[in-house]
Design an enzyme around this catalytic site. Sequence first.
Site, mmCIF file in Angstrom:
data_model
loop_
_atom_site.group_PDB
_atom_site.id
_atom_site.type_symbol
_atom_site.label_atom_id
_atom_site.label_comp_id
_atom_site.label_asym_id
_atom_site.label_seq_id
_atom_site.Cartn_x
_atom_site.Cartn_y
_atom_site.Cartn_z
ATOM 1 N N ASP A 154 -29.543 45.177 -28.587
ATOM 2 C CA ASP A 154 -28.300 45.708 -28.024
ATOM 3 C C ASP A 154 -27.218 44.630 -27.946
ATOM 4 O O ASP A 154 -26.033 44.917 -28.100
ATOM 5 C CB ASP A 154 -28.562 46.294 -26.640
ATOM 6 C CG ASP A 154 -29.314 47.611 -26.690
ATOM 7 O OD1 ASP A 154 -29.473 48.158 -27.800
ATOM 8 O OD2 ASP A 154 -29.755 48.098 -25.634
ATOM 9 N N SER A 161 -25.930 47.886 -14.676
ATOM 10 C CA SER A 161 -25.695 48.749 -13.521
ATOM 11 C C SER A 161 -26.971 49.439 -13.062
ATOM 12 O O SER A 161 -27.252 49.530 -11.862
ATOM 13 C CB SER A 161 -24.625 49.793 -13.862
ATOM 14 O OG SER A 161 -24.438 50.711 -12.811
#
Length: 292
Positions: A74, A191
Amino acid sequence: MKIAIYGKPGSNNVNAAVPELIGQLNQYGFTFEIYERYAAYLTENGYLKEMPITFNRENADITKYALLISIGGDGTLLDTVTLIGASGVPIIGLNAGRLGFISGLDKHEIADVLIALKSGKIHCDYRSLLTVKSQRGLFDLQNFALNEITVHKKDTSAMVRIDTWIDNDFLSTYWADGLIVSTPTGSSAYSLSCGGPILMPNADNIVITPIAPHNLNIRPVVVSSRSVIKVRVSGRSENFLITADSRSEILLPNEDIIITKAPFQIGLLQPDGHTFANTLRNKLGWGMDKRN
């Protein structure tokens, strides 16, 4: 159709599959160019027999490519976002990392992806981004992020004070290690690890998540993507840190930071049948229950 191939020099489990990828690109009638540093690494380490046609980040005309294939995790895909910017060139992410939440395609799916691309049986997921601005300017022309904008403490163990406004309406003062402002894509990244909710990629929202808050009644909050978020950081240090995905800069005390939804999106190409719900089940183990 011309394709750009981007990767970072270094060992991963997809490098050995690059010759196969190149062979299939040739077989299906695609032309390609490889990021020069990655091409040099592949050639020097014997993955490629000769140096292919290359491009570099500094003066590449990214708009001449129909799409970009990101080889890596990623983090590599997030790096390609700064290369693509607002050009509209879509990305295919081949996972060579550990989890590969955004770059979710595995090396054994290369042929399937190219066949789907050739036949048109492929769809594009459009992902929203965030932009960050300050009076002195931040991140130059790359002041955007696909995952999150984060403010952190730096060089101290003491927590920081983060005053936060939504559309000029004061929201809260966070006493914490930092604050994450994330897109729906980023809701499953940093998050999430700090207790934030997962949003579907097409949700029209932004998530604000504190990092280790020293207030038991403080929780993440979801706001409209049309919101203008302002944060101001202060504390015992004279410098703080602000990050846009994997890039970081020094943040000054009491410097006003404005975060909004970016005026453009990034397209992620997926073969038909690849969905975010599948990714949740396969990558995060959702539904791993003997009753299922």
